[in-house]
Design a protein around this motif. Structure first.
Motif: not given
Length: 132
Positions: A57-65, A72-76, A94-97
């Motif tokens: 999850i953290c890698v996907e959050k970083a990648r999306s950001s 990513t907070k904006g996507y959530e 797409f989760l905040e973080g």
């Protein structure tokens, strides 16, 4: 031609150490990922007690950001406010973080954190970035 900053290994280490310190101070079991501007993994640290899924999850959050050049907070928020079609977008974080690392107006990478409440994940990410 313009010049642009980029993350060096020492920058990544400094951010990772600061993020770990923030999580440890708060007794939060998280996993922290740092990526470059293209979403490529530069560092990953899973703290004791964090569920294994946090590493994904953290890698996907970083990648999306990094790729989206925004938190990513904006996507959530977008999804929670009814734009559920956005869930079909190719990224998954797409989760905040997930928080971008911005230097001189350019995104040079991002930090993603997973393991506690989303706003706490973001707090850890921002603490890492503040070390720059």
């Amino acid at each position: 031609m313009k010049t642009k900053s980029f993350l060096e290994a020492a920058d990544v280490d400094r951010m990772l150490d600061a993020a770990v310190a923030e999580a440890t101070t708060n007794n939060w079991a998280v996993t922290i990922a740092i990526v470059d501007e293209g979403g490529h993994l530069l560092a990953l640290r899973r703290l004791d007690g964090c569920a294994p899924i946090g590493a994904h999850i953290c890698v996907e959050k970083a990648r999306s950001s990094a790729l989206g050049r925004r938190e990513t907070k904006g996507y959530e928020e977008m999804i929670n406010n009814g734009r559920t079609a956005f869930l079909s977008a190719p990224a998954q974080g797409f989760l905040e973080g997930g928080v971008p690392v911005v230097v001189d107006g350019h995104v040079v990478g991002a930090v993603g954190v997973s393991g506690v409440k989303s706003d706490q994940d973001a707090q850890v990410a921002k603490a890492g970035i503040a070390a720059l």
